[in-house]
Motif scaffolding. Structure first.
Motif, PDB file in Angstrom:
ATOM      1  N   HIS A  83       0.829  -1.215   0.000  1.00  0.00           N
ATOM      2  CA  HIS A  83       0.000   0.000   0.000  1.00  0.00           C
ATOM      3  C   HIS A  83       0.860   1.260   0.000  1.00  0.00           C
ATOM      4  N   ALA A  84       1.975   1.232   0.747  1.00  0.00           N
ATOM      5  CA  ALA A  84       2.825   2.419   0.871  1.00  0.00           C
ATOM      6  C   ALA A  84       3.813   2.567  -0.286  1.00  0.00           C
ATOM      7  N   THR A  85       4.129   1.461  -0.971  1.00  0.00           N
ATOM      8  CA  THR A  85       5.181   1.473  -2.002  1.00  0.00           C
ATOM      9  C   THR A  85       4.637   1.758  -3.393  1.00  0.00           C
ATOM     10  N   PHE A  86       3.504   1.144  -3.729  1.00  0.00           N
ATOM     11  CA  PHE A  86       3.014   1.215  -5.115  1.00  0.00           C
ATOM     12  C   PHE A  86       1.992   2.330  -5.289  1.00  0.00           C
ATOM     13  N   PRO A  87       2.067   3.074  -6.393  1.00  0.00           N
ATOM     14  CA  PRO A  87       1.008   4.056  -6.684  1.00  0.00           C
ATOM     15  C   PRO A  87      -0.314   3.349  -6.932  1.00  0.00           C
ATOM     16  N   ALA A  88      -1.403   4.093  -6.750  1.00  0.00           N
ATOM     17  CA  ALA A  88      -2.738   3.489  -6.793  1.00  0.00           C
ATOM     18  C   ALA A  88      -2.999   2.707  -8.075  1.00  0.00           C
ATOM     19  N   HIS A  89      -2.551   3.238  -9.229  1.00  0.00           N
ATOM     20  CA  HIS A  89      -2.895   2.574 -10.492  1.00  0.00           C
ATOM     21  C   HIS A  89      -2.120   1.267 -10.695  1.00  0.00           C
ATOM     22  N   GLU A  90      -1.044   1.038  -9.925  1.00  0.00           N
ATOM     23  CA  GLU A  90      -0.283  -0.212 -10.043  1.00  0.00           C
ATOM     24  C   GLU A  90      -0.660  -1.230  -8.967  1.00  0.00           C
ATOM     25  N   ARG A  91      -1.341  -0.746  -7.915  1.00  0.00           N
ATOM     26  CA  ARG A  91      -1.606  -1.608  -6.766  1.00  0.00           C
ATOM     27  C   ARG A  91      -2.484  -2.800  -7.123  1.00  0.00           C
ATOM     28  N   GLY A  92      -3.405  -2.596  -8.044  1.00  0.00           N
ATOM     29  CA  GLY A  92      -4.321  -3.671  -8.425  1.00  0.00           C
ATOM     30  C   GLY A  92      -3.593  -4.906  -8.913  1.00  0.00           C
ATOM     31  N   LYS A  93      -2.532  -4.708  -9.713  1.00  0.00           N
ATOM     32  CA  LYS A  93      -1.767  -5.847 -10.234  1.00  0.00           C
ATOM     33  C   LYS A  93      -1.130  -6.637  -9.093  1.00  0.00           C
ATOM     34  N   VAL A  94      -0.623  -5.903  -8.093  1.00  0.00           N
ATOM     35  CA  VAL A  94       0.043  -6.569  -6.970  1.00  0.00           C
ATOM     36  C   VAL A  94      -0.976  -7.350  -6.142  1.00  0.00           C
ATOM     37  N   PHE A  95      -2.157  -6.765  -5.931  1.00  0.00           N
ATOM     38  CA  PHE A  95      -3.182  -7.484  -5.184  1.00  0.00           C
ATOM     39  C   PHE A  95      -3.693  -8.691  -5.979  1.00  0.00           C
ATOM     40  N   GLY A  96      -3.642  -8.612  -7.302  1.00  0.00           N
ATOM     41  CA  GLY A  96      -3.977  -9.771  -8.128  1.00  0.00           C
ATOM     42  C   GLY A  96      -3.007 -10.909  -7.856  1.00  0.00           C
ATOM     43  N   LEU A  97      -1.722 -10.573  -7.775  1.00  0.00           N
ATOM     44  CA  LEU A  97      -0.695 -11.569  -7.444  1.00  0.00           C
ATOM     45  C   LEU A  97      -0.914 -12.102  -6.028  1.00  0.00           C
ATOM     46  N   PHE A  98      -1.259 -11.204  -5.104  1.00  0.00           N
ATOM     47  CA  PHE A  98      -1.515 -11.612  -3.722  1.00  0.00           C
ATOM     48  C   PHE A  98      -2.671 -12.609  -3.657  1.00  0.00           C
ATOM     49  N   GLY A  99      -3.733 -12.349  -4.438  1.00  0.00           N
ATOM     50  CA  GLY A  99      -4.872 -13.267  -4.486  1.00  0.00           C
ATOM     51  C   GLY A  99      -4.479 -14.639  -5.000  1.00  0.00           C
ATOM     52  N   ALA A 100      -3.607 -14.645  -6.026  1.00  0.00           N
ATOM     53  CA  ALA A 100      -3.123 -15.912  -6.578  1.00  0.00           C
ATOM     54  C   ALA A 100      -2.319 -16.684  -5.524  1.00  0.00           C
ATOM     55  N   ILE A 101      -1.508 -15.946  -4.761  1.00  0.00           N
ATOM     56  CA  ILE A 101      -0.702 -16.568  -3.700  1.00  0.00           C
ATOM     57  C   ILE A 101      -1.606 -17.170  -2.625  1.00  0.00           C
ATOM     58  N   VAL A 102      -2.684 -16.459  -2.275  1.00  0.00           N
ATOM     59  CA  VAL A 102      -3.639 -16.964  -1.278  1.00  0.00           C
ATOM     60  C   VAL A 102      -4.232 -18.292  -1.744  1.00  0.00           C
ATOM     61  N   GLY A 103      -4.621 -18.341  -3.022  1.00  0.00           N
ATOM     62  CA  GLY A 103      -5.189 -19.574  -3.582  1.00  0.00           C
ATOM     63  C   GLY A 103      -4.199 -20.719  -3.549  1.00  0.00           C
ATOM     64  N   LEU A 104      -2.964 -20.436  -3.940  1.00  0.00           N
ATOM     65  CA  LEU A 104      -1.922 -21.467  -3.923  1.00  0.00           C
ATOM     66  C   LEU A 104      -1.633 -21.942  -2.502  1.00  0.00           C
ATOM     67  N   GLY A 105      -1.531 -20.981  -1.578  1.00  0.00           N
ATOM     68  CA  GLY A 105      -1.205 -21.317  -0.195  1.00  0.00           C
ATOM     69  C   GLY A 105      -2.271 -22.174   0.457  1.00  0.00           C
ATOM     70  N   ALA A 106      -3.554 -21.890   0.132  1.00  0.00           N
ATOM     71  CA  ALA A 106      -4.672 -22.606   0.762  1.00  0.00           C
ATOM     72  C   ALA A 106      -4.615 -24.104   0.475  1.00  0.00           C
TER      73      ALA A 106
END
Length: 481
Positions: free
Chosen positions: A109-132
């Motif tokens: 949240h503190a590092t990425f500008p708003a328009h790039e954050r969505g891509k990172v959260f997309g990756l985070f969602g993928a990681i959550v799915g893999l981890g589960a």
């Protein structure tokens, strides 16, 4: 992301190896419960404090401290000489995870500008799915392989190379960030949060094994009083010196308040489903841990693909409707699973489960990545750690409530005394009954999502409807340009 994956895997990997730990280490039933519950309780009670410490002392610093401590605690778990040492090491591991995990979202949240954050959260969602799903699968493989004759120990020792890599990459690539104005740690707030969460989560975690004693209900009711005292104290603390542990002004940001409610209920559905699903496959159908773990692979792949698509392609175009579609798609997958289970009974195969699991995974992927983005989109950067800690805490609370529901909804359908022949049919029936509850909770999530903003803040065009902006003005006037 490496740290987030490591924590997600560690939450689930232990369950598969419990029979091996009990046999090899000679752990009692109570100690086995504490190996799983100790981690969960230390993790949940420390999350908000860990997030706030990152805001105060630097998110990179706390992240590295958490990763390093988590890796050391994993080594202590892997080399534990007796069950008591293993329980103590697991509690330490949960505490270190509470320092590490909130920094993940707040650094993003503190590092990425708003328009790039969505891509990172997309990756985070993928990681959550893999981890589960990776946790049970990895646990099954490592236990079955019995590497170097170490039995269950590799499930903890695998964290060592991963943790060292995460630590070195974190030092190299993560930039430091902290709250722009000096904050102090609210020790009274820390004590009230820890007490309230312990009073709520401990009876839920141990309730079924202890036969739901009266003191458990008294403790859970008392936790509400503690949380009310926390809110009153934090309001006074914020007015006095501006350094509360829980930043109550965040709840005046509509996207955050609504997202926290959705996240809590979503946590209930996930905690409930994953435990019931494991019990159904291993006890009801009699499958090995490895077969049960491999059955979840289509679900994991589906979550990862849908998470990436939802944030990058769908949410910018359709906004909140993507999350609501996810809840409906996931509910449809649950209902398909129920129908397949009723149709094939004890003879169901992994392949026949693939369709409902892919549908459910797609629905979860549409929710999990954009939801994090939506909750944090209106949060001021100086409170990123506190907000991130709250998100993770309510998800843990939801998971614990879901686990408590398992005792009532799932085991409530299984008679006390069963012959060997009756066990399979009883567990299959209980699973089908539980899936109806999961579908109902997803329906509640769909309705709650109407309170989310139509589009995350970074996707608002031109003037938008202005509602979120007005709430943000009221909450943090100095941020408005």
């Amino acid at each position: 992301m490496t740290a987030a994956f490591m924590d997600l895997v560690d939450v689930t990997i232990v369950n598969i190896a419990i029979p091996s730990i009990q046999r090899d280490a000679g752990a009692s039933v109570s100690q086995i419960q504490w190996i799983t519950a100790g981690y969960a309780l230390a993790f949940a009670t420390g999350l908000i404090t860990g997030g706030r410490l990152g805001d105060i002392h630097g998110r990179r610093r706390l992240f590295l401290l958490g990763v390093g401590g988590f890796t050391v605690a994993s080594a202590l778990c892997g080399f534990a000489a007796n069950p008591e040492m293993l329980v103590a090491s697991r509690i330490l591991q949960g505490g270190m995870a509470a320092m590490m995990v909130p920094q993940v979202l707040s650094i993003v949240h503190a590092t990425f500008p708003a328009h790039e954050r969505g891509k990172v959260f997309g990756l985070f969602g993928a990681i959550v799915g893999l981890g589960a799903v990776s946790g049970p699968l990895l646990g099954a493989l490592l236990t079955e392989w019995n590497l170097f004759g170490l039995e269950w120990r590799p499930i903890f020792l695998i964290n060592l190379p991963v943790g060292i890599v995460a630590f070195l990459l974190g030092r190299r690539f993560i930039t430091e960030s902290k709250a722009p104005k000096a904050l102090k740690l609210d020790l009274v707030g820390v004590a009230l949060v820890a007490l309230g969460l312990l009073m709520l989560l401990y009876p839920l975690t141990r309730g079924r094994e202890l036969g739901w004693p009266l003191w458990g209900y008294v403790s859970m009711a008392g936790s509400l009083v503690v949380f009310a005292a926390l809110v009153a104290y934090e309001r006074r603390k914020g007015a006095r010196d501006g350094s509360p542990l829980v930043e109550l002004s965040l709840f005046r940001v509509k996207s955050f308040a609504a997202g926290i409610a959705v996240q809590t209920v979503f946590g209930i559905s996930l905690g409930f489903f994953f435990l019931v699903w494991t019990l159904y496959m291993q006890f009801g159908l009699g499958w090995s841990p490895l077969r049960a773990g491999l059955t979840g692979v289509p679900f994991s792949i589906s979550v990862s693909v849908a998470a990436g698509m939802s944030v990058q392609k769908l949410v910018p175009r359709f906004g909140r409707k993507v999350l609501q579609a996810g809840a409906l798609v996931m509910a449809a997958g649950v209902l398909i699973y129920m129908a397949e289970s009723e149709r094939y009974g004890l003879g169901i195969t992994s392949w026949q489960m693939a369709l409902p699991l892919v549908v459910m995974g797609a629905g979860m992927g549409l929710i999990v990545a954009p939801l994090t983005d939506a909750v944090l989109s209106g949060v001021p950067r100086e409170h990123a750690g506190s907000a991130s800690g709250l998100i993770n805490t309510v998800q843990q609370m939801g998971n614990a409530l879901g686990l408590g529901l398992v005792s009532v909804v799932f085991f409530g359908e299984i008679p006390d005394r069963l012959t060997r022949a009756q066990v399979g049919p009883a567990f299959v029936h209980a699973f089908q009954h539980a899936l109806g509850w999961v579908a109902a909770v997803l329906g509640v999530i769909f309705l709650l999502m109407f309170a989310l903003p139509k589009r995350p803040a970074q996707h608002l065009e031109g003037g938008g409807d202005g509602a979120d902006e007005r709430l943000l003005v009221e909450a943090e006037p100095e941020l408005v340009h």
